[in-house]
Write a protein that holds these residues in place. Sequence first.
Motif, mmCIF file in Angstrom:
data_model
loop_
_atom_site.group_PDB
_atom_site.id
_atom_site.type_symbol
_atom_site.label_atom_id
_atom_site.label_comp_id
_atom_site.label_asym_id
_atom_site.label_seq_id
_atom_site.Cartn_x
_atom_site.Cartn_y
_atom_site.Cartn_z
ATOM 1 N N GLN A 68 0.694 -1.036 -0.026
ATOM 2 C CA GLN A 68 -0.091 -0.086 0.199
ATOM 3 C C GLN A 68 0.867 1.099 -0.131
ATOM 4 O OE1 GLN A 68 -2.860 -0.918 3.125
ATOM 5 N NE2 GLN A 68 -4.387 0.321 1.927
ATOM 6 N N ARG A 89 0.941 3.331 -5.595
ATOM 7 C CA ARG A 89 -0.361 4.235 -5.175
ATOM 8 C C ARG A 89 -1.512 3.597 -6.043
ATOM 9 N NH1 ARG A 89 0.837 9.568 -3.724
ATOM 10 N NH2 ARG A 89 2.723 9.778 -3.141
ATOM 11 N N ASN A 90 -1.300 2.702 -6.928
ATOM 12 C CA ASN A 90 -2.254 2.188 -7.771
ATOM 13 C C ASN A 90 -3.051 0.796 -6.921
ATOM 14 O OD1 ASN A 90 -0.108 0.342 -8.357
ATOM 15 N ND2 ASN A 90 -0.647 0.030 -10.457
ATOM 16 N N GLU A 132 -5.225 -0.567 -3.862
ATOM 17 C CA GLU A 132 -6.137 -0.399 -2.819
ATOM 18 C C GLU A 132 -6.607 -1.656 -1.762
ATOM 19 O OE1 GLU A 132 -10.702 0.981 -2.526
ATOM 20 O OE2 GLU A 132 -10.374 -0.017 -4.084
ATOM 21 N N CYS A 133 -6.801 -1.381 -0.542
ATOM 22 C CA CYS A 133 -7.136 -2.452 0.344
ATOM 23 C C CYS A 133 -7.966 -2.017 1.427
ATOM 24 C CB CYS A 133 -5.889 -3.052 0.977
ATOM 25 S SG CYS A 133 -6.285 -4.321 2.038
ATOM 26 N N ARG A 134 -9.235 -2.598 1.602
ATOM 27 C CA ARG A 134 -10.128 -2.225 2.648
ATOM 28 C C ARG A 134 -10.826 -3.415 3.267
ATOM 29 N NH1 ARG A 134 -13.296 -1.313 -1.978
ATOM 30 N NH2 ARG A 134 -15.443 -1.913 -1.541
ATOM 31 N N HIS A 189 -11.195 -6.395 0.589
ATOM 32 C CA HIS A 189 -10.942 -6.180 -0.854
ATOM 33 C C HIS A 189 -9.764 -5.756 -1.182
ATOM 34 C CE1 HIS A 189 -15.599 -6.236 -1.331
ATOM 35 N NE2 HIS A 189 -15.694 -5.687 -0.286
ATOM 36 N N CYS A 190 -8.923 -6.178 -2.272
ATOM 37 C CA CYS A 190 -7.670 -5.901 -2.532
ATOM 38 C C CYS A 190 -7.659 -5.645 -4.140
ATOM 39 C CB CYS A 190 -6.478 -6.750 -2.369
ATOM 40 S SG CYS A 190 -6.461 -6.907 -0.460
ATOM 41 N N ASN A 191 -7.314 -4.721 -4.813
ATOM 42 C CA ASN A 191 -7.084 -4.511 -6.097
ATOM 43 C C ASN A 191 -5.994 -3.463 -6.467
ATOM 44 O OD1 ASN A 191 -7.982 -4.937 -8.639
ATOM 45 N ND2 ASN A 191 -9.887 -3.885 -8.420
ATOM 46 N N TYR A 223 -5.113 -0.968 -9.512
ATOM 47 C CA TYR A 223 -5.753 -0.314 -10.716
ATOM 48 C C TYR A 223 -4.531 0.384 -11.624
ATOM 49 C CZ TYR A 223 -9.498 0.101 -7.269
ATOM 50 O OH TYR A 223 -10.430 -0.075 -6.666
#
Length: 121
Positions: A3, A7-8, A10-12, A117-119, A121
């Motif tokens: 993370q 910068r591309n 995302e994890c929540r 959720h991990c992605n 981009y």
Amino acid sequence: GIQINHRNFECRVDDIFATFKAVHVALPPKVGTGTLTLLPNSMPNMNGIALPEKGNSLCMSFGYNLHRPCDDELQSDDPKIVAAYVKEHFKAYDLVDYDDFARQWCNQKWNTTGQVHCNFY
């Protein structure tokens, strides 16, 4: 580290908006050894799954969505109330020992879990 350095990415962590309990029961006569059973709406406002375990047993997990709680009987700490309720309302198959199911049910708190959720981009 991912993370901070990407910068591309995302994890929540989110809630699944459900709560559940799990019990271990003797394999019911009408359930085959090694059989997984999906139990949607198997009791009012309750969804479940039964996973096979070693030693002719099942791990049965039942839960409800937070916006539609289960009936008060399943919230009870009295095994007699829970056993009677399950015997009356669970129709997928007969359990070997409703009292054992109810003792385990009443001797634990409700569980929750989340989803991650991990992605990139």
